[in-house]
Design an enzyme around this catalytic site. Structure first.
Site, short mmCIF file in Angstrom:
data_model
loop_
_atom_site.label_atom_id
_atom_site.label_comp_id
_atom_site.label_asym_id
_atom_site.label_seq_id
_atom_site.Cartn_x
_atom_site.Cartn_y
_atom_site.Cartn_z
N HIS A 86 35.07 -9.22 -18.99
CA HIS A 86 36.34 -9.79 -18.47
C HIS A 86 35.11 -11.79 -18.54
O HIS A 86 35.30 -11.52 -18.12
CB HIS A 86 37.73 -9.18 -18.33
CG HIS A 86 37.71 -9.04 -16.79
ND1 HIS A 86 38.19 -8.17 -16.04
CD2 HIS A 86 37.28 -9.83 -16.13
CE1 HIS A 86 37.72 -8.39 -15.18
NE2 HIS A 86 37.42 -9.69 -14.64
N ASP A 141 43.44 -17.92 -14.12
CA ASP A 141 44.25 -16.67 -13.92
C ASP A 141 45.15 -16.84 -13.02
O ASP A 141 45.04 -17.12 -11.35
CB ASP A 141 43.29 -15.89 -14.24
CG ASP A 141 42.71 -15.12 -13.28
OD1 ASP A 141 41.80 -16.46 -12.65
OD2 ASP A 141 41.29 -14.87 -14.49
N GLU A 175 40.99 -8.62 -20.62
CA GLU A 175 40.17 -7.68 -20.03
C GLU A 175 39.94 -7.02 -21.87
O GLU A 175 40.58 -7.59 -22.87
CB GLU A 175 41.40 -6.81 -19.84
CG GLU A 175 42.01 -6.99 -18.58
CD GLU A 175 41.21 -7.09 -17.14
OE1 GLU A 175 40.12 -6.08 -17.86
OE2 GLU A 175 41.14 -6.33 -16.41
N ASN A 196 33.65 -4.87 -16.39
CA ASN A 196 33.98 -4.69 -17.95
C ASN A 196 34.15 -5.25 -19.18
O ASN A 196 34.36 -5.47 -20.34
CB ASN A 196 35.50 -4.19 -18.09
CG ASN A 196 36.48 -5.31 -17.35
OD1 ASN A 196 36.30 -6.27 -17.36
ND2 ASN A 196 37.80 -3.78 -17.65
C1 F6R Z 1 38.50 -14.94 -12.02
C2 F6R Z 1 38.93 -14.69 -12.74
C3 F6R Z 1 37.94 -13.65 -13.01
C4 F6R Z 1 36.75 -13.10 -11.99
C5 F6R Z 1 35.60 -11.52 -12.37
C6 F6R Z 1 34.89 -11.65 -11.11
O1 F6R Z 1 39.39 -16.56 -11.95
O2 F6R Z 1 39.01 -15.71 -13.65
O3 F6R Z 1 37.69 -12.97 -14.49
O4 F6R Z 1 35.70 -13.90 -12.45
O5 F6R Z 1 36.86 -10.87 -12.03
O6 F6R Z 1 35.42 -11.48 -10.14
P1 F6R Z 1 34.08 -11.15 -8.86
O7 F6R Z 1 33.30 -13.02 -9.30
O8 F6R Z 1 35.04 -10.92 -7.67
O9 F6R Z 1 33.17 -10.82 -9.69
#
Ligand code: F6R
Length: 243
Positions: free
Chosen positions: A138, A67, A143, A136
């Site tokens: 995702h 992403d 999302e 959450n």
């Molecule tokens: C980032 C991504 C997100 C993160 C998720 C957890 O490329 O795809 O899904 O993996 O938001 O983020 P952290 O590791 O910062 O808790």
């Protein structure tokens, strides 16, 4: 879904690095699906160490990131391209032309989504996909919602994600509200998926992903339907699951 329970973050990172390294040694031309965020930073540090000290070779590898924020360019310090360059790509022998991160700053954002899927199809999908999990539930920026979206798409970030990611920006208002994300098809087409989770904040999402129903309200729950998923998580992230 197989689960490896590590004692802590460092062990989780090393375990994941060991598997990525094994994939690259068996198949130097491997296509790696990569994530950003706090969770894989230890994994990338370990891969850099393996490159420096053990000669792990990335020269023929290709990468696709999950992403990117919409509206910020690659030189922005919070862009995911910048993150990948500074955490991994600048420190290993990968050919940057073979590293793909969606373009967040482009006039044709829909076209960018299509091109991204086409590029992934051209290489036959990823051999190994690294994922983190949002509080959450995702994955990527898929999302929680009423449907699983298959293709790469632009998404509105939820309040929970904006809040969680605001820690990296000077103020919450600076967090982009939209992102471009690989869809569920891109993620699920990986030969193998490694999902990492560390810390108590992830315990509920991990529980829902592993034990809950398969529902777009917890996007990570779709991973229950993939034949080769490995969850590598520390004690805190697994605290909601009884073994
Ligand atoms: C980032 C991504 C997100 C993160 C998720 C957890 O490329 O795809 O899904 O993996 O938001 O983020 P952290 O590791 O910062 O808790």
């Amino acid at each position: 879904m197989q689960i490896i329970n590590t004692e802590n973050y460092a062990e989780m990172s090393k375990e994941a690095a060991r598997l990525v390294a094994a994939t690259l040694r068996l198949e130097p031309e491997a296509v790696l699906g990569l994530a950003t965020g706090s969770t894989p930073q230890g994994l990338y540090a370990e891969l850099v160490r393996m490159y420096r000290e053990e000669g792990l070779d990335f020269s023929e590898a290709t990468t696709f990131n999950l992403d990117e924020y919409v509206g910020i360019g690659p030189e922005h310090e919070q862009s995911y391209r910048y993150y990948m360059d500074t955490n991994l790509f600048n420190h290993i022998n990968i050919d940057k032309d073979n590293t793909f991160v969606p373009l967040g700053l482009t006039e044709d954002i829909e076209g960018e989504c299509e091109i991204y899927d086409e590029l992934m199809d051209m290489v036959g999908g990823t051999d190994i996909q690294i994922l983190g999990i949002g509080e959450n539930g995702h994955i990527g920026f898929n999302e929680p919602g009423s449907v699983f979206v298959a293709s790469t798409h632009v998404t509105d970030l939820t309040e929970s994600t904006i809040e969680a990611n605001s820690r990296l920006f000077a103020k919450k208002e600076d967090v982009p509200r939209r992102a471009i994300t690989m869809g569920m098809r891109g993620i699920m087409s990986a030969n193998m998926i490694i999902i990492l989770a560390s810390g108590e904040k992830k315990a509920q999402a991990v529980r829902d992903m592993v034990l809950g129903p398969v529902t777009p309200e917890c996007p990570a729950s779709l991973l229950q339907l993939h034949p080769q998923v490995l969850l590598i998580a520390d004690d805190e992230a697994l605290s909601g699951i009884e073994f």
